[in-house]
Design a protein around this motif. Structure first.
Motif, short mmCIF file in Angstrom:
data_model
loop_
_atom_site.label_atom_id
_atom_site.label_comp_id
_atom_site.label_asym_id
_atom_site.label_seq_id
_atom_site.Cartn_x
_atom_site.Cartn_y
_atom_site.Cartn_z
N GLU A 85 106.44 -16.62 -51.73
CA GLU A 85 106.07 -15.63 -52.12
C GLU A 85 104.86 -15.54 -53.23
O GLU A 85 104.87 -16.26 -53.99
CB GLU A 85 107.21 -14.71 -53.02
CG GLU A 85 106.82 -13.28 -53.29
CD GLU A 85 108.19 -12.51 -53.82
OE1 GLU A 85 107.78 -11.57 -54.87
OE2 GLU A 85 108.89 -12.78 -53.43
N LEU A 86 103.85 -14.64 -52.74
CA LEU A 86 102.60 -14.85 -53.51
C LEU A 86 102.12 -13.25 -54.07
O LEU A 86 102.13 -12.53 -53.59
CB LEU A 86 101.27 -15.39 -52.70
CG LEU A 86 100.00 -15.11 -53.42
CD1 LEU A 86 99.90 -16.19 -54.46
CD2 LEU A 86 98.95 -15.43 -52.35
N GLU A 87 101.79 -13.50 -55.33
CA GLU A 87 101.23 -12.21 -56.03
C GLU A 87 99.98 -12.78 -56.71
O GLU A 87 99.93 -13.52 -57.46
CB GLU A 87 102.06 -11.94 -57.36
CG GLU A 87 103.35 -10.89 -56.81
CD GLU A 87 103.29 -9.43 -56.80
OE1 GLU A 87 102.08 -9.04 -56.78
OE2 GLU A 87 104.29 -8.73 -56.74
N TRP A 88 98.76 -12.07 -56.41
CA TRP A 88 97.55 -12.19 -56.91
C TRP A 88 96.90 -11.09 -57.11
O TRP A 88 97.20 -9.98 -56.66
CB TRP A 88 97.09 -13.29 -55.75
CG TRP A 88 96.70 -12.66 -54.67
CD1 TRP A 88 97.39 -12.19 -53.72
CD2 TRP A 88 95.30 -12.53 -54.22
NE1 TRP A 88 96.90 -11.66 -52.58
CE2 TRP A 88 95.41 -11.90 -53.00
CE3 TRP A 88 93.83 -12.79 -54.44
CZ2 TRP A 88 94.33 -11.54 -52.23
CZ3 TRP A 88 92.72 -12.60 -53.81
CH2 TRP A 88 92.93 -11.87 -52.48
N SER A 89 95.50 -11.11 -57.54
CA SER A 89 94.74 -10.31 -57.88
C SER A 89 93.50 -10.21 -57.16
O SER A 89 92.49 -10.66 -57.53
CB SER A 89 94.64 -10.15 -59.41
OG SER A 89 93.70 -9.16 -59.80
N PRO A 90 93.26 -9.29 -56.12
CA PRO A 90 92.09 -9.48 -55.41
C PRO A 90 90.72 -9.07 -56.13
O PRO A 90 89.63 -9.57 -56.14
CB PRO A 90 92.30 -8.62 -54.01
CG PRO A 90 93.84 -8.38 -54.22
CD PRO A 90 94.37 -8.50 -55.53
N LEU A 91 91.15 -7.84 -57.14
CA LEU A 91 89.65 -7.65 -57.81
C LEU A 91 88.96 -8.81 -58.60
O LEU A 91 88.06 -8.78 -59.20
CB LEU A 91 90.09 -6.50 -58.81
CG LEU A 91 90.64 -5.10 -57.92
CD1 LEU A 91 91.08 -4.18 -59.03
CD2 LEU A 91 89.44 -4.58 -57.46
N ARG A 92 89.92 -9.84 -59.09
CA ARG A 92 89.39 -11.08 -59.97
C ARG A 92 88.39 -11.80 -58.92
O ARG A 92 87.61 -12.65 -59.63
CB ARG A 92 90.59 -11.80 -60.53
CG ARG A 92 91.47 -11.16 -61.36
CD ARG A 92 90.69 -10.79 -62.61
NE ARG A 92 90.50 -11.79 -63.40
CZ ARG A 92 91.49 -12.45 -64.40
NH1 ARG A 92 92.38 -11.70 -64.67
NH2 ARG A 92 91.31 -13.51 -65.12
N LEU A 93 88.39 -11.44 -57.51
CA LEU A 93 87.41 -12.36 -56.79
C LEU A 93 86.00 -11.85 -57.13
O LEU A 93 85.04 -12.68 -56.86
CB LEU A 93 87.67 -11.98 -55.32
CG LEU A 93 89.08 -12.71 -54.84
CD1 LEU A 93 89.32 -12.25 -53.33
CD2 LEU A 93 88.91 -14.17 -54.86
N LEU A 94 85.87 -10.57 -57.63
CA LEU A 94 84.61 -10.14 -57.99
C LEU A 94 83.94 -11.21 -59.37
O LEU A 94 82.78 -10.86 -59.51
CB LEU A 94 84.72 -8.65 -58.21
CG LEU A 94 85.12 -7.83 -57.23
CD1 LEU A 94 85.29 -6.18 -57.64
CD2 LEU A 94 84.15 -7.64 -56.09
N LYS A 95 84.96 -11.57 -59.98
CA LYS A 95 84.36 -12.48 -61.02
C LYS A 95 84.38 -13.74 -60.70
O LYS A 95 84.43 -14.69 -61.59
CB LYS A 95 85.51 -12.16 -62.22
CG LYS A 95 85.44 -10.68 -62.78
CD LYS A 95 86.35 -10.54 -63.99
CE LYS A 95 86.15 -9.45 -64.54
NZ LYS A 95 87.25 -8.95 -65.80
N ASN A 96 84.45 -14.03 -59.29
CA ASN A 96 84.56 -15.60 -59.09
C ASN A 96 85.86 -16.34 -59.62
O ASN A 96 85.80 -17.34 -59.76
CB ASN A 96 83.38 -16.22 -59.42
CG ASN A 96 82.05 -15.81 -58.62
OD1 ASN A 96 82.14 -15.55 -57.37
ND2 ASN A 96 80.72 -16.03 -59.23
#
Length: 262
Positions: A85-96
């Motif tokens: 089970e994975l919880e992550w933050s896609p918006l942080r990809l904008l900050k590499n």
């Protein structure tokens, strides 16, 4: 003529705006819907089957994402995660940044190639430069069972693994890594550089189940010749308590003791 160029400009602007909106809506569909997640993962399985394969995915790519199995192949090393089970933050990809808020799994199996029988070299071993294009940040990783296997049949089982840390460029920072190996429990923190001579600054503590006392080890310096310090408080009834202290230099193959006391 001026009206023609003005009309073409407005048409081009509307076309770009429409395309941007369509891409945005498509991204929302892929990341925030179950059907979009299944479609996106099917594309991954189809285009990169030798690198990454995910089976039985449920939920959204934006999280939480559940899966029956995830297999990652890097060179000759294969990692298999079961019931994750994975919880992550896609918006942080904008900050590499690839931010893992939480990752849990029933078991993780890492299959390693057999150790190569290479002739001894007088030169200090050098690590290949391992650098990640994105900063990988793990806030909470929990794995009840980690199995490390080699092709020659060697197997190591680690239990109740918990990890928090990050990997930026060529440096790994461990905020906390705890686990159990047989009757021992351990906790590790520090930094490790993934290139050249493998500079490290690691501290570890070790405790044995049903035995009072603890052992603390500190390693600092290059991997081929680091400074080490050992502090141990041992309690074994009916013997009196005693402390062991030692330090020196060396590596995994050759340790030099400079001072010791009991």
């Amino acid at each position: 003529m001026r009206q023609l160029f003005s009309h073409l400009g407005r048409s081009l602007w509307l076309a770009l705006l429409t395309a941007s909106v369509m891409l945005f809506l498509a991204a929302l569909w892929v990341t925030n819907s179950g059907s979009g997640a299944r479609w996106g993962l099917e594309q991954v399985n189809r285009h990169w089957p030798e690198l990454l394969r995910i089976e039985g995915a449920r939920g959204k790519l934006a999280g939480p994402l559940n899966f029956d199995s995830l297999q990652l192949s890097t060179g000759k090393t294969v990692t298999l995660i079961v019931n994750g089970e994975l919880e992550w933050s896609p918006l942080r990809l904008l900050k590499n940044q690839f931010l893992v808020e939480s990752l849990s799994a029933d078991t993780v199996t890492v299959k390693l190639p057999a150790a190569a029988n290479e002739p001894a070299s007088e030169k200090p071993p050098q690590l290949p430069t391992l650098q990640t294009p994105l900063a990988i940040i793990a806030e909470q990783v929990q794995v009840p069972l980690l199995i490390i296997q080699r092709e020659n049949g060697e197997t190591v089982h680690l239990e109740n693994l918990e990890l928090s840390g990050n990997w930026r460029d060529d440096r790994i920072t461990i905020h906390g890594l705890s686990g159990k190996f047989r009757e021992f429990s351990s906790f590790i923190e520090g930094e490790l550089q993934l290139h050249g001579d493998g500079q490290m600054d690691l501290a570890a503590s070790l405790n044995r189940k049903d035995h009072p006392g603890s052992m603390h080890l500190h390693l600092k310096g290059p991997g081929d010749n680091y400074q080490w310090q050992l502090r141990s408080n041992l309690q074994q009834l009916p013997l009196p308590d005693y402390q062991l202290e030692a330090d020196g230099t060396g590596n995994l193959e050759n340790l030099q003791v400079e001072t010791s006391s009991i």
